[in-house]
Design a protein around this motif. Structure first.
Motif, short mmCIF file in Angstrom:
data_model
loop_
_atom_site.label_atom_id
_atom_site.label_comp_id
_atom_site.label_asym_id
_atom_site.label_seq_id
_atom_site.Cartn_x
_atom_site.Cartn_y
_atom_site.Cartn_z
N UNK A 119 9.26 -15.30 10.62
CA UNK A 119 9.29 -16.24 9.50
C UNK A 119 8.03 -16.14 8.66
N UNK A 120 6.87 -16.13 9.31
CA UNK A 120 5.60 -16.08 8.59
C UNK A 120 5.49 -14.81 7.76
N UNK A 121 5.87 -13.68 8.36
CA UNK A 121 5.74 -12.41 7.64
C UNK A 121 6.78 -12.29 6.52
N UNK A 122 7.97 -12.86 6.72
CA UNK A 122 8.96 -12.85 5.64
C UNK A 122 8.48 -13.68 4.45
N UNK A 123 7.88 -14.83 4.74
CA UNK A 123 7.32 -15.66 3.66
C UNK A 123 6.22 -14.91 2.93
N UNK A 124 5.31 -14.28 3.69
CA UNK A 124 4.22 -13.54 3.07
C UNK A 124 4.76 -12.38 2.22
N UNK A 125 5.76 -11.68 2.73
CA UNK A 125 6.39 -10.59 1.99
C UNK A 125 6.99 -11.10 0.69
N UNK A 154 -3.79 -9.02 10.73
CA UNK A 154 -3.59 -7.66 10.23
C UNK A 154 -2.17 -7.45 9.74
N UNK A 155 -1.19 -7.94 10.50
CA UNK A 155 0.20 -7.86 10.07
C UNK A 155 0.43 -8.69 8.80
N UNK A 156 -0.25 -9.83 8.71
CA UNK A 156 -0.16 -10.70 7.54
C UNK A 156 -0.62 -9.94 6.29
N UNK A 157 -1.77 -9.24 6.40
CA UNK A 157 -2.26 -8.47 5.27
C UNK A 157 -1.38 -7.27 4.97
N UNK A 158 -0.93 -6.57 6.02
CA UNK A 158 -0.08 -5.39 5.82
C UNK A 158 1.26 -5.78 5.20
N UNK A 159 1.77 -6.95 5.59
CA UNK A 159 3.04 -7.40 5.02
C UNK A 159 2.90 -7.73 3.54
N UNK A 160 1.75 -8.30 3.17
CA UNK A 160 1.50 -8.53 1.75
C UNK A 160 1.51 -7.21 0.99
N UNK A 161 0.92 -6.17 1.60
CA UNK A 161 0.92 -4.86 0.96
C UNK A 161 2.33 -4.29 0.86
N UNK A 162 3.11 -4.49 1.94
CA UNK A 162 4.49 -4.00 1.91
C UNK A 162 5.28 -4.71 0.81
N UNK A 163 5.06 -6.03 0.67
CA UNK A 163 5.72 -6.76 -0.40
C UNK A 163 5.29 -6.25 -1.76
N UNK A 164 3.98 -5.95 -1.90
CA UNK A 164 3.50 -5.40 -3.16
C UNK A 164 4.10 -4.03 -3.46
N UNK A 165 4.16 -3.18 -2.42
CA UNK A 165 4.73 -1.84 -2.61
C UNK A 165 6.20 -1.91 -2.98
N UNK A 166 6.96 -2.72 -2.23
CA UNK A 166 8.38 -2.84 -2.51
C UNK A 166 8.59 -3.47 -3.88
N UNK A 167 7.74 -4.43 -4.23
CA UNK A 167 7.89 -5.11 -5.51
C UNK A 167 7.74 -4.18 -6.70
N UNK A 168 6.65 -3.38 -6.70
CA UNK A 168 6.45 -2.50 -7.85
C UNK A 168 7.50 -1.40 -7.91
N UNK A 169 7.96 -0.94 -6.73
CA UNK A 169 8.96 0.12 -6.71
C UNK A 169 10.33 -0.40 -7.13
N UNK A 170 10.80 -1.44 -6.46
CA UNK A 170 12.12 -1.97 -6.79
C UNK A 170 12.11 -2.62 -8.16
N UNK A 171 10.95 -3.17 -8.56
CA UNK A 171 10.86 -3.76 -9.89
C UNK A 171 11.10 -2.72 -10.97
#
Length: 468
Positions: free
Chosen positions: A15-21, A139-156
């Motif tokens: 849940x926490x990582x999905x929210x962060x993503x 660390x997972x919290x920060x990496x998930x934010x990066x994954x959300x950023x990566x997916x966001x710019x790509x899918x955007x």
């Protein structure tokens, strides 16, 4: 909220990582679509940054209230309410047909995010003990934010080019639906024990109004000039509102922000570092997106793909930080990360050229800056909660996340103004002038990261003994 069983802990982490993503995705997915949003809805040059700022300001200004709400009424309940508001506002943004409607939807979405981010952060600090377990979760919290950023710019980019910018506003709806389903399986929690049992909506209104007025004053300086009565008057009003916020917090029995929290040097250092770091990072994403599309001629999909190395570098930096934070200490690791970010942003300023290429102008500085940023998430999370009681975990989470969003908004507004002062109105009609303005702004962003690194060395060393 979660029991000590491995299954409950994993469910909580999902849940926490999905929210962060989701929150990270919503910040990045819009950047690549900005040129299309401007052309379709008729945004002016001054109004376009507010597609980002409308979200970031309500997000940052109300985040302390969101975190405190989680402390007082329960984090599961606050999480569910935030997800609902966030998803509905994203749906409204996808159907917006005017600049005002889109900015309103983005502002409401920021309200939902203001309940999500601090509660997610507090859940990590409360449910994972200090030491390796918490460092891994952060660390997972920060990496998930990066994954959300990566997916966001790509899918955007892909969605903007193939479907339209409206799709970037709707992409969060299914993710929010998933998060709601999973979050409902969490064990209902009791409000945290300790402290006064009241909210402080007056404080939330004052800090939100003050931050919004401050950014408005900085943005207006682009057109009005820094010495104009309009600019000076707006900035004075902002200072008065923020001063009133401090006075209210010192007097109310249940403050939104207990000022004693700022007596902890690591807490102050972490928040100052976060504000300075994201002042530059928000602007770096904004100017790099415009450089790729307006100067190099990239389409939205290609521009989105060009951001992926940046986000992957944050993942790498987060992994390294998890393994080295106990050995290096919080202050030194933050200083190293801030220095790398400064080098990366400065490198951008040197390589932005009219005839630039991805390999020459983007790849190298992206990797250096992003690895540096990734190094910062674990020590920032630890320092931001150093000496903070469990019943104030949401307050600390709201403060650190507010520093990120408000710092990013003010930094973006200030650096957009700086770039405009170099290029002239509307970029002066020249790609060379545009590139020069972008480069100057990114070099200034690097300077902010240098100040952040120095602040970490001075203020955060006090928490280093607790990282082992």
């Amino acid at each position: 909220m979660a029991s000590d069983s491995p299954v409950a802990t994993r469910l909580l982490l999902v849940v926490v990582l999905t929210v962060q993503f989701t929150v990270a995705l919503d910040m990045s997915v819009v950047n690549v679509a900005l040129p299309d949003i401007r052309d379709d809805l008729g945004f002016g040059a001054e109004g376009l940054p507010w597609v980002v700022n409308a979200y970031a300001l309500t997000f940052g200004g109300l985040m302390m209230l969101g975190g405190r709400l989680g402390d007082l009424v329960g984090r599961r309940r606050t999480l569910l309410a935030g997800l609902t508001v966030f998803g509905l506002a994203g749906l409204a943004g996808g159907f917006a047909s005017s600049p005002g409607a889109l900015m309103a939807a983005r502002a409401v979405q920021g309200v939902g995010a203001a309940a999500l981010a601090p509660v997610a952060f507090a859940l990590i600090t409360v449910n994972f003990p200090a030491g390796p377990a918490r460092s891994k979760a952060l660390g997972l919290w920060g990496a998930t934010a990066a994954a959300g950023g990566a997916f966001g710019v790509l899918i955007g980019g892909l969605l903007t080019e193939s479907v339209g910018w409206q799709a970037v506003m709707l992409i969060n709806v299914p993710i929010v639906a998933f998060a709601l389903i999973v979050a409902r399986r969490l064990t209902p929690d009791r409000p945290a024990a300790g402290g006064a049992r009241r909210l402080d909506p007056g404080g939330a209104l004052l800090v939100t109004a003050g931050a919004t007025t401050l950014v408005l004053g900085v943005v207006r300086a682009e057109r009005q000039g820094w010495t104009s009565m309009m600019t000076i008057g707006t900035l004075v009003v902002a200072v008065v509102l923020l001063a009133a916020f401090v006075l209210v917090e010192l007097r109310v029995p249940a403050p939104l922000l207990r000022m004693g929290l700022l007596a902890h040097r690591p807490v102050v250092g972490a928040n100052l570092f976060m504000m300075l770091l994201f002042s530059g990072q928000f602007a770096a994403f904004y100017f790099t997106s415009l450089y790729l599309q307006q100067v190099l001629g990239y389409g939205p999909a290609a521009a989105g793909a060009a951001f992926v190395p940046f986000s992957l570098g944050i993942v790498v930096g987060s992994v390294v930080a998890t393994r080295t934070v106990a050995r290096l200490g919080l202050g030194r690791l933050l200083a190293l990360g801030g220095a790398l970010v400064a080098v990366g942003f400065g490198w951008f300023g040197l390589t932005f050229e009219v005839d630039g290429t991805f390999l020459r102008s983007i790849l190298g500085p992206s990797l250096v800056a992003s690895i540096g940023a990734g190094l910062c998430f674990v020590p920032l999370g630890t320092a931001a909660t150093s000496g903070v009681a469990a019943h104030e975990a949401g307050m600390a989470g709201g403060l650190i996340n507010s520093s990120r969003q408000i710092g990013g908004s003010i930094g973006l507004a200030g650096l957009v103004t700086l770039a405009a002062s170099v290029t002239g109105p509307e970029g002066g009609g020249s790609r060379r002038e545009l590139v020069h303005g972008y480069a100057v702004a990114l070099e200034a962003a690097g300077g902010l990261s240098v100040i952040a690194a120095l602040a970490a060395l001075v203020l955060v060393r006090a928490a280093d003994a607790g990282t082992g």
